[in-house]
Design a protein around this motif. Structure first.
Motif, PDB file in Angstrom:
ATOM      1  N   GLY A   1      27.812  36.863  20.698  1.00  0.00           N
ATOM      2  CA  GLY A   1      27.347  36.029  19.598  1.00  0.00           C
ATOM      3  C   GLY A   1      25.879  35.663  19.626  1.00  0.00           C
ATOM      4  N   PRO A   2      25.380  35.118  20.709  1.00  0.00           N
ATOM      5  CA  PRO A   2      23.991  34.665  20.722  1.00  0.00           C
ATOM      6  C   PRO A   2      22.939  35.771  20.765  1.00  0.00           C
ATOM      7  CG  PRO A   2      25.302  33.512  22.373  1.00  0.00           C
ATOM      8  CD  PRO A   2      26.131  34.638  21.849  1.00  0.00           C
ATOM      9  N   ILE A   3      23.310  37.014  21.095  1.00  0.00           N
ATOM     10  CA  ILE A   3      22.283  38.026  21.343  1.00  0.00           C
ATOM     11  C   ILE A   3      21.730  38.697  20.093  1.00  0.00           C
ATOM     12  CG2 ILE A   3      23.166  38.459  23.658  1.00  0.00           C
ATOM     13  CD1 ILE A   3      24.261  41.128  22.613  1.00  0.00           C
ATOM     14  N   GLY A   4      22.359  38.494  18.952  1.00  0.00           N
ATOM     15  CA  GLY A   4      21.823  39.046  17.723  1.00  0.00           C
ATOM     16  C   GLY A   4      22.258  40.468  17.429  1.00  0.00           C
ATOM     17  N   GLY A   5      23.218  40.981  18.151  1.00  0.00           N
ATOM     18  CA  GLY A   5      23.739  42.321  17.910  1.00  0.00           C
ATOM     19  C   GLY A   5      25.067  42.488  18.600  1.00  0.00           C
TER      20      GLY A   5
ATOM     21  N   ILE B   1      34.343  46.987  18.101  1.00  0.00           N
ATOM     22  CA  ILE B   1      33.629  45.752  17.789  1.00  0.00           C
ATOM     23  C   ILE B   1      33.093  45.850  16.366  1.00  0.00           C
ATOM     24  CG2 ILE B   1      33.034  45.097  20.150  1.00  0.00           C
ATOM     25  CD1 ILE B   1      30.356  46.462  19.855  1.00  0.00           C
ATOM     26  N   ALA B   2      32.989  44.710  15.706  1.00  0.00           N
ATOM     27  CA  ALA B   2      32.472  44.687  14.335  1.00  0.00           C
ATOM     28  C   ALA B   2      32.181  43.255  13.927  1.00  0.00           C
ATOM     29  CB  ALA B   2      33.485  45.292  13.367  1.00  0.00           C
TER      30      ALA B   2
ATOM     31  N   GLY C   1      34.196  40.141   5.983  1.00  0.00           N
ATOM     32  CA  GLY C   1      34.452  39.596   7.307  1.00  0.00           C
ATOM     33  C   GLY C   1      35.885  39.189   7.543  1.00  0.00           C
ATOM     34  N   SER C   2      36.762  39.445   6.578  1.00  0.00           N
ATOM     35  CA  SER C   2      38.177  39.097   6.766  1.00  0.00           C
ATOM     36  C   SER C   2      38.812  40.069   7.771  1.00  0.00           C
ATOM     37  CB  SER C   2      38.934  39.172   5.442  1.00  0.00           C
ATOM     38  OG  SER C   2      39.101  40.524   5.054  1.00  0.00           O
ATOM     39  N   PRO C   3      39.868  39.651   8.451  1.00  0.00           N
ATOM     40  CA  PRO C   3      40.545  40.572   9.371  1.00  0.00           C
ATOM     41  C   PRO C   3      40.963  41.872   8.681  1.00  0.00           C
ATOM     42  CG  PRO C   3      41.323  38.345   9.733  1.00  0.00           C
ATOM     43  CD  PRO C   3      40.462  38.300   8.501  1.00  0.00           C
ATOM     44  N   ALA C   4      41.498  41.772   7.464  1.00  0.00           N
ATOM     45  CA  ALA C   4      41.936  42.980   6.752  1.00  0.00           C
ATOM     46  C   ALA C   4      40.760  43.910   6.471  1.00  0.00           C
ATOM     47  CB  ALA C   4      42.639  42.599   5.450  1.00  0.00           C
ATOM     48  N   ALA C   5      39.615  43.354   6.090  1.00  0.00           N
ATOM     49  CA  ALA C   5      38.438  44.184   5.807  1.00  0.00           C
ATOM     50  C   ALA C   5      37.920  44.861   7.069  1.00  0.00           C
ATOM     51  CB  ALA C   5      37.344  43.343   5.164  1.00  0.00           C
ATOM     52  N   ILE C   6      37.936  44.151   8.183  1.00  0.00           N
ATOM     53  CA  ILE C   6      37.463  44.739   9.441  1.00  0.00           C
ATOM     54  C   ILE C   6      38.383  45.880   9.863  1.00  0.00           C
ATOM     55  CG2 ILE C   6      37.108  44.288  11.912  1.00  0.00           C
ATOM     56  CD1 ILE C   6      34.861  43.175  10.089  1.00  0.00           C
ATOM     57  N   VAL C   7      39.692  45.670   9.791  1.00  0.00           N
ATOM     58  CA  VAL C   7      40.631  46.741  10.160  1.00  0.00           C
ATOM     59  C   VAL C   7      40.476  47.926   9.207  1.00  0.00           C
ATOM     60  CG1 VAL C   7      43.069  47.369  10.369  1.00  0.00           C
ATOM     61  CG2 VAL C   7      42.249  45.223  11.339  1.00  0.00           C
TER      62      VAL C   7
ATOM     63  N   ALA D   1      32.181  36.696  10.306  1.00  0.00           N
ATOM     64  CA  ALA D   1      33.028  36.655  11.494  1.00  0.00           C
ATOM     65  C   ALA D   1      32.745  37.898  12.325  1.00  0.00           C
ATOM     66  CB  ALA D   1      34.502  36.596  11.116  1.00  0.00           C
ATOM     67  N   SER D   2      32.806  37.740  13.641  1.00  0.00           N
ATOM     68  CA  SER D   2      32.611  38.839  14.594  1.00  0.00           C
ATOM     69  C   SER D   2      33.924  39.089  15.316  1.00  0.00           C
ATOM     70  CB  SER D   2      31.519  38.481  15.599  1.00  0.00           C
ATOM     71  OG  SER D   2      30.290  38.279  14.947  1.00  0.00           O
ATOM     72  N   TYR D   3      34.203  40.349  15.606  1.00  0.00           N
ATOM     73  CA  TYR D   3      35.484  40.746  16.185  1.00  0.00           C
ATOM     74  C   TYR D   3      35.288  41.684  17.364  1.00  0.00           C
ATOM     75  CZ  TYR D   3      37.447  39.189  11.720  1.00  0.00           C
ATOM     76  OH  TYR D   3      37.805  38.451  10.627  1.00  0.00           O
TER      77      TYR D   3
END
Length: 117
Positions: A22-26, A55-56, A63-69, A107-109
């Motif tokens: 999270g904090p690293i910007g990538g 990762i995404a 950013g929804s779980p469905a969109a990421i999958v 959201a980050s996954y």
């Protein structure tokens, strides 16, 4: 294929990694402690046959779980990770915000997959 099995250990490894990123910007598969997915997963169990990671991050509706999958399934390397026959265990880590900006509407996954004897 049989359904994936939820893994407490892989969930802990994925959650640790998404918080670390999270904090690293990538987003990187290598942790800030130079760990790789297998090393992180081994902290929470013995993953003999292997570990793989997706990762995404996405913003708003992306950013929804469905969109990421859906994005992972549309990407051949990510789809291959999800559908690898031997990878039967899964853990998911989610954190609010995009890398480097926890306040955004994103959201980050991290999804960790593994096979343990």
């Amino acid at each position: 294929m049989a359904p994936l099995r939820w893994s407490k250990g892989l969930t802990a490894a994925a959650a640790d990694h998404v918080r670390d990123q999270g904090p690293i910007g990538g987003l990187e598969h290598r942790g800030t402690d130079n760990s790789d997915p297998a090393r992180r997963a081994s902290r929470y169990g013995r993953w003999i046959q292997g570990v793989a990671e997706n990762i995404a991050w996405g913003q708003g509706k992306h950013g929804s779980p469905a969109a990421i999958v859906a994005a992972w399934m549309a990407s051949p390397p990510h789809r291959e990770t999800i559908l690898t026959e031997g990878m039967r265990d899964v853990g998911i880590g989610v954190r609010p915000g995009k890398p480097g900006d926890r306040q955004s509407s994103a959201a980050s996954y991290t999804a960790d997959f593994g096979y343990r004897n």
